[in-house]
Design an enzyme around this catalytic site. Structure first.
Site, PDB file in Angstrom:
ATOM      1  CD  GLN A  94       3.852  -2.807  -6.788  1.00 13.86           C
ATOM      2  OE1 GLN A  94       3.263  -3.795  -7.236  1.00 13.86           O
ATOM      3  NE2 GLN A  94       3.299  -1.611  -6.760  1.00 13.86           N
ATOM      4  CE1 TYR A  95       8.649  -4.823 -13.404  1.00 10.52           C
ATOM      5  CE2 TYR A  95       8.143  -2.486 -13.125  1.00 10.52           C
ATOM      6  CZ  TYR A  95       7.949  -3.700 -13.786  1.00 10.52           C
ATOM      7  OH  TYR A  95       7.042  -3.776 -14.817  1.00 10.52           O
ATOM      8  CE1 TYR A 128      -6.692  -0.036   4.717  1.00 10.44           C
ATOM      9  CE2 TYR A 128      -5.590   2.086   4.563  1.00 10.44           C
ATOM     10  CZ  TYR A 128      -5.537   0.705   4.561  1.00 10.44           C
ATOM     11  OH  TYR A 128      -4.329   0.061   4.402  1.00 10.44           O
ATOM     12  CD  GLU A 151      -1.272   1.135   4.680  1.00 14.28           C
ATOM     13  OE1 GLU A 151      -2.008   2.133   4.512  1.00 14.28           O
ATOM     14  OE2 GLU A 151      -1.666  -0.039   4.494  1.00 14.28           O
ATOM     15  CB  VAL A 204       4.125 -13.054  -3.400  1.00 15.32           C
ATOM     16  CG1 VAL A 204       3.183 -13.243  -4.583  1.00 15.32           C
ATOM     17  CG2 VAL A 204       4.166 -14.324  -2.564  1.00 15.32           C
ATOM     18  CB  THR A 253      15.508  -8.966  -8.939  1.00 14.76           C
ATOM     19  OG1 THR A 253      14.173  -9.341  -8.569  1.00 14.76           O
ATOM     20  CG2 THR A 253      15.684  -9.153 -10.433  1.00 14.76           C
ATOM     21  N   PRO A 254      15.795  -9.604  -5.773  1.00 18.47           N
ATOM     22  CG  PRO A 254      14.103 -10.510  -4.440  1.00 18.47           C
ATOM     23  CD  PRO A 254      14.464 -10.240  -5.870  1.00 18.47           C
ATOM     24  N   GLY A 279       3.325  -9.725  -7.078  1.00 21.80           N
ATOM     25  CA  GLY A 279       1.904  -9.710  -7.391  1.00 21.80           C
ATOM     26  C   GLY A 279       1.087  -9.965  -6.137  1.00 21.80           C
ATOM     27  CG  HIS A 282      -2.093  -0.903   1.101  1.00 21.27           C
ATOM     28  ND1 HIS A 282      -3.047  -1.027   2.084  1.00 21.27           N
ATOM     29  CD2 HIS A 282      -2.482  -1.742   0.094  1.00 21.27           C
ATOM     30  CE1 HIS A 282      -3.963  -1.901   1.701  1.00 21.27           C
ATOM     31  NE2 HIS A 282      -3.644  -2.343   0.508  1.00 21.27           N
ATOM     32  CE1 TYR A 330       6.888  -2.865  -2.924  1.00 22.81           C
ATOM     33  CE2 TYR A 330       7.665  -4.893  -1.886  1.00 22.81           C
ATOM     34  CZ  TYR A 330       6.737  -3.882  -1.985  1.00 22.81           C
ATOM     35  OH  TYR A 330       5.636  -3.866  -1.140  1.00 22.81           O
TER      36      TYR A 330
END
Length: 397
Positions: free
Chosen positions: A207-208, A98, A140, A388, A278-279, A390, A88, A191
């Site tokens: 996200q990458y 929310y 958050e 994950v 990648t991570p 996604g 988020h 990421y």
């Protein structure tokens, strides 16, 4: 913790809500996007909406969160909450949103369950929702504070300084802030979100992972192209592959993500498959740059050496670590990789120390198989962490 009056109501109605949760989430998203089409256009992943994965993930998270207070009244699913909160924050979600979700979700619950939603039932499930929502809002808020950003204000413009074709399906980009400052620090494994404007005017976000170690003036992301263009799953990766060039600018978020390299001395298992390395590359890079003597067991599985993005870099990083070893599995090893085994990764065949901490990243079948091997070998579940790409359809199971 649920109140004394709500707990028995949730317990009694959980089977009915659980049985209908798929219909509820599908209707919820339809109502939400009818009222706020800009959310589907500019915030939510249209690919995950089209293939139904986002609906499944929301249904699973609601069911998991609602069930836990009944089984363990004093516990919270912190891993689930942290994963959602980081996602988020990377999207710039705000606390006001929310309230919008609540309105459309409860309209969907009432429509699907009908007369079963009495005032007592509505009140009890309202309490469940706000327990989860307020927990996420609090996490958050802390993430925004740590990022030095106002709520939702996580975006910056970054210039592509270099583009490299790593494999036929993977391209990497080096990014630097347009204001001339060095790229911000991050924790290895995190990421960023990348927002691109597509031909239809939508500003879609994906996200990458940051695929190199922190402490450099530029960030690096490595993007695997999703080629199923019958659906919108690959619209952002395809756009980046086809259009993003050095000198162009991208809208990029601050770094987020809870799968990060631990600052301890125990042995590590870093297991990846495909673009899931990648991570792991950022973690290996950090260990190498700090001269770590930790024992590291790296595992990677891929289709072939030619499909293994950053293969030589990963091999080189492991070689620089005095107590590290890389185990490779390729479906088709070929002559390029005589050191690799053929077939699927088999972590159960490795000699693993009993006190290791494991980090997994890759397709769900790969992570499920590795986690199962580790559990059978006696690695405690709390020492097995995963990322994950996604919606989280696994929910830490």
């Amino acid at each position: 913790m649920l109140s004394e009056q709500s707990a028995p109501v949730v317990r009694a109605t959980l089977p009915a809500v659980g049985a209908a949760i798929g219909n509820i989430t599908e209707l919820f998203y339809r109502k939400l996007f009818d009222a706020h089409p800009e959310l589907l256009r500019d915030v939510f992943n249209r690919g995950n909406q089209a293939n139904g994965e986002q609906q499944k993930a929301l249904a699973g998270s609601i069911a998991a969160f609602a069930g836990l207070p009944l089984e363990k009244p004093d516990a919270r699913p912190d891993a689930l909450l942290a994963r959602i909160a980081h996602k988020h924050a990377s999207l710039g979600i705000t606390s006001d949103q929310y309230k919008t979700v609540h309105r459309h979700l409860f309209a969907a619950i009432a429509e699907v369950l009908g007369d079963a939603v009495t005032d007592e039932v509505a009140s009890a499930w309202d309490e469940v929702y706000w327990l989860m929502a307020n927990a996420l809002i609090a996490i958050e808020a802390r993430l925004y504070q740590e990022a030095g950003a106002a709520e939702g204000e996580v975006w910056q413009r970054m210039e592509i300084t270099e583009r490299r074709q790593e494999t036929p399906d993977v391209v990497s980009f080096l990014l630097r802030p347009c204001d001339g400052r060095p790229a911000a620090s991050f924790r290895p494994g995190q990421y960023v979100s990348v927002q691109v404007e597509l031909p239809d005017g939508a500003r879609q976000i994906r996200q990458y992972s940051l695929s190199s170690a922190p402490g450099r003036p530029n960030w690096r992301i490595s993007v695997k192209r999703v080629r199923d263009m019958a659906r919108p799953d690959g619209e952002v990766s395809s756009w980046l592959h086809e259009h993003a060039q050095p000198g162009d600018t991208l809208t990029v978020s601050a770094p987020f993500g809870d799968l990060v390299l631990p600052e301890r001395d125990g042995p590590l298992l870093l297991a990846s498959a495909g673009i899931g390395n990648t991570p792991i590359l950022a973690m290996l890079g950090q260990l190498a740059s700090t001269g770590s003597a930790r024992r590291v067991i790296a595992v990677h599985a891929d289709r072939s050496p030619a499909d293994h993005a950053h293969r030589e870099e990963q091999l080189g990083l492991v070689r620089t670590l005095p107590n590290a070893r890389l185990h490779l599995w390729y479906e088709v090893p070929g002559d390029q990789a005589p050191e690799a085994a053929a077939g699927q990764a088999d972590v159960g065949s490795l000699a693993l120390p009993g006190d290791l901490t494991a980090y997994l990243c890759g397709p769900l079948p790969f992570m499920r198989a590795v986690r199962g091997d580790l559990l059978r070998l006696g690695v405690p579940a709390e020492r097995i962490h995963y990322e994950v790409f996604g919606p989280d359809l696994w929910l830490g199971q």
